[in-house]
Design a protein around this motif. Structure first.
Motif, PDB file in Angstrom:
ATOM      1  N   LYS A  79      33.756 -23.423 -11.629  1.00 18.97           N
ATOM      2  CA  LYS A  79      32.451 -22.821 -11.785  1.00 18.97           C
ATOM      3  C   LYS A  79      31.742 -23.583 -10.428  1.00 18.97           C
ATOM      4  N   VAL A  80      31.207 -22.834  -9.875  1.00 16.49           N
ATOM      5  CA  VAL A  80      30.643 -23.373  -8.356  1.00 16.49           C
ATOM      6  C   VAL A  80      29.078 -23.210  -8.455  1.00 16.49           C
ATOM      7  N   GLU A  81      28.312 -24.184  -8.094  1.00 21.17           N
ATOM      8  CA  GLU A  81      26.798 -23.872  -8.096  1.00 21.17           C
ATOM      9  C   GLU A  81      26.409 -24.305  -6.578  1.00 21.17           C
ATOM     10  N   ILE A  82      25.901 -23.156  -6.141  1.00 24.40           N
ATOM     11  CA  ILE A  82      25.356 -23.500  -4.812  1.00 24.40           C
ATOM     12  C   ILE A  82      23.640 -23.077  -4.822  1.00 24.40           C
ATOM     13  N   GLY A  83      22.970 -24.230  -4.685  1.00 22.88           N
ATOM     14  CA  GLY A  83      21.455 -23.858  -4.886  1.00 22.88           C
ATOM     15  C   GLY A  83      21.184 -23.496  -6.287  1.00 22.88           C
ATOM     16  N   GLU A  84      20.632 -22.440  -6.189  1.00 23.09           N
ATOM     17  CA  GLU A  84      20.279 -21.703  -7.650  1.00 23.09           C
ATOM     18  C   GLU A  84      21.443 -20.791  -8.132  1.00 23.09           C
ATOM     19  N   GLU A  85      22.218 -20.174  -7.127  1.00 23.47           N
ATOM     20  CA  GLU A  85      23.528 -19.624  -7.600  1.00 23.47           C
ATOM     21  C   GLU A  85      24.738 -20.044  -8.246  1.00 23.47           C
ATOM     22  N   SER A  86      24.909 -19.404  -9.322  1.00 26.75           N
ATOM     23  CA  SER A  86      26.406 -20.069  -9.968  1.00 26.75           C
ATOM     24  C   SER A  86      27.397 -19.142  -9.892  1.00 26.75           C
ATOM     25  N   TYR A  87      28.790 -19.420  -9.498  1.00 24.08           N
ATOM     26  CA  TYR A  87      29.585 -18.388  -9.395  1.00 24.08           C
ATOM     27  C   TYR A  87      31.030 -18.923 -10.371  1.00 24.08           C
ATOM     28  N   PHE A  88      31.704 -18.210 -10.594  1.00 26.56           N
ATOM     29  CA  PHE A  88      33.143 -18.405 -11.324  1.00 26.56           C
ATOM     30  C   PHE A  88      34.161 -18.312  -9.967  1.00 26.56           C
ATOM     31  N   LEU A  89      35.237 -18.981 -10.082  1.00 26.20           N
ATOM     32  CA  LEU A  89      36.011 -19.181  -8.825  1.00 26.20           C
ATOM     33  C   LEU A  89      37.397 -18.958  -9.242  1.00 26.20           C
ATOM     34  N   TRP A  90      38.290 -17.975  -8.768  1.00 27.65           N
ATOM     35  CA  TRP A  90      39.706 -18.219  -8.789  1.00 27.65           C
ATOM     36  C   TRP A  90      40.346 -18.442  -7.443  1.00 27.65           C
ATOM     37  N   ILE A  91      41.141 -19.516  -7.100  1.00 27.81           N
ATOM     38  CA  ILE A  91      41.505 -19.854  -5.875  1.00 27.81           C
ATOM     39  C   ILE A  91      43.024 -20.272  -5.697  1.00 27.81           C
TER      40      ILE A  91
END
Length: 123
Positions: A79-91
């Protein structure tokens, strides 16, 4: 004429204020390892504050390509949080996929070079 000058000054001031707030939101990237969509792995928090690293994440996520259709994904790795946005990440080294937590029916594919960069930062 005076009104026009005041309006112009107000617009310029507002633009500087908004751009200043926006850049402050992106001064930090927070990453959690995930066990499932709802469970964060214990003691897995990693924060990045280096401007270059933060910019790598922002660039990778902003340039990701939206994939058509509704998706059904395996549990996310991060789970990546950049500023006020949050994302799930598969890498992995070759590819990366993100999903904005505000729209969990849509995925975005990272470029191969962005996936490699982000993978290296996380490993």
């Amino acid at each position: 004429m005076k009104r026009m000058s005041l309006l112009l000054i107000a617009v310029v001031f507002t633009m500087f204020f908004v751009s200043g707030c926006t850049s402050k939101n992106n001064q930090k990237v927070v990453v959690y390892e995930m066990e499932s969509f709802s469970d964060i792995k214990k003691d897995s928090l990693t924060s990045f504050t280096d401007t270059e690293v933060v910019n790598d994440f922002v660039k990778a996520f902003n340039n990701a390509v939206k994939m058509p259709g509704i998706v059904n994904m395996a549990d996310p790795e991060y789970k990546v949080e950049i500023g006020e946005e949050s994302y799930f990440l598969w890498i992995n080294e070759e590819s990366g996929t993100i999903m904005n937590l505000n729209d969990t029916h849509t995925i975005y594919i990272l470029s191969k070079s962005s996936a490699k960069t982000i993978h290296e930062l996380l490993n």
